[in-house]
Design an enzyme around this catalytic site. Structure first.
Site, PDB file in Angstrom:
ATOM      1  N   TYR A 138       3.998   1.688  -2.724  1.00 53.20           N
ATOM      2  CA  TYR A 138       4.523   0.469  -2.110  1.00 53.20           C
ATOM      3  C   TYR A 138       3.902   0.268  -0.732  1.00 53.20           C
ATOM      4  CZ  TYR A 138       7.900  -3.013  -0.503  1.00 53.20           C
ATOM      5  OH  TYR A 138       8.478  -4.158  -0.022  1.00 53.20           O
ATOM      6  N   ILE A 139       3.842   1.327   0.057  1.00 54.47           N
ATOM      7  CA  ILE A 139       3.240   1.242   1.389  1.00 54.47           C
ATOM      8  C   ILE A 139       1.775   0.825   1.276  1.00 54.47           C
ATOM      9  CG2 ILE A 139       2.558   2.604   3.402  1.00 54.47           C
ATOM     10  CD1 ILE A 139       5.097   4.298   2.952  1.00 54.47           C
TER      11      ILE A 139
END
Length: 260
Positions: free
Chosen positions: A165-166
């Site tokens: 996600y990051i």
């Protein structure tokens, strides 16, 4: 909610704008669909879940707004093209787009995550944003327009989120910056980076990780969870003519998280 925040504001900020919103079946996307309509836009709601899209679209049209929906998986370029073509067909063109569709993965150490989890997040968040920008820009080049991509504070700083996600939200900011070349052709592309916001995905994370919401609150000067409409307001302004000199920016909407 912060005192003075007007949840019913109707300023006509987007009057006459023809809009497409992805991830519009819930959360920030649904809030944006309502807000954009209230402020004068015609809106095509795009997401994978037809039931939710139909309910929100019916709600909007019952109030006299111009709204329709297109069931679309943003990771599939041919489906995105059909959605953009549908907006042009319905409204006579496309002026603004909010690329909000996103996916997450359960937080876990990077070395323990499955490749499939990484690929699923990248398919929606990165490939999906790429597909949307590609077809939206093509539709806007003749008459100009504006695009806002939804990144995250996770695209700016390290957060208690899964590595895919990051990485994906950093990539969304990269795609936003890569598109500044279109400003000279009348198409502005910017991004927003929301902090902790009430949504289905965040609700699931909170349920799976007791105490996470309070942990996130402690990271921001405004120690609370944002209402999705607060994020939608930022996107609406960036898409409006009032932001005509804003290009390639990533605007944090995070309660001060990244200001620390």
């Amino acid at each position: 909610m912060t005192k003075g925040f007007d949840m019913t504001a109707n300023s006509g900020l987007l009057t006459g704008k023809r809009a497409l919103i992805t991830g519009a079946s819930s959360g920030i996307g649904a809030a944006a669909a309502r807000l954009f309509c209230e402020n004068g836009a015609s809106v095509l709601l795009v997401a994978r879940r037809e039931g939710e899209l139909a309910v929100i679209t019916k709600e909007l049209t019952a109030k006299g707004f111009t709204a329709a929906y297109a069931v679309t998986d943003v990771s599939r370029t041919e489906e995105v093209k059909r959605a953009v073509d549908r907006a042009v067909e319905l409204f006579g063109g496309l002026d603004i787009a909010f690329n909000n569709a996103g996916a997450g993965a359960a937080p876990a150490p990077l070395h323990l995550m499955e490749d499939a989890d990484f690929e699923a997040v990248m398919a929606t968040n990165v490939l999906g944003t790429w597909n949307c920008m590609k077809h939206e820009i093509a539709a806007m080049l003749a008459n100009g327009g504006a695009i806002v991509n939804n990144s995250s504070v996770a695209g700016l700083v390290n957060t208690p989120a899964a590595a895919p996600y990051i990485a994906s939200k950093h990539a969304v900011i990269g795609l936003t910056k890569a598109a500044v070349e279109y400003a000279a052709q009348g198409v502005r592309v910017n991004a927003i980076a929301p902090g902790t916001t009430r949504s289905e995905m965040m609700g699931q994370w909170f349920d799976l990780n007791p105490g996470l919401e309070q942990q996130l609150h402690a990271m921001a000067p405004l120690p609370r969870t944002a209402d999705p409409r607060e994020i939608a307001y930022a996107a609406a302004w960036l898409l409006s003519d009032q932001a005509s000199f804003v290009v390639g920016a990533t605007v944090p909407v995070d309660g001060g998280w990244t200001a620390r």
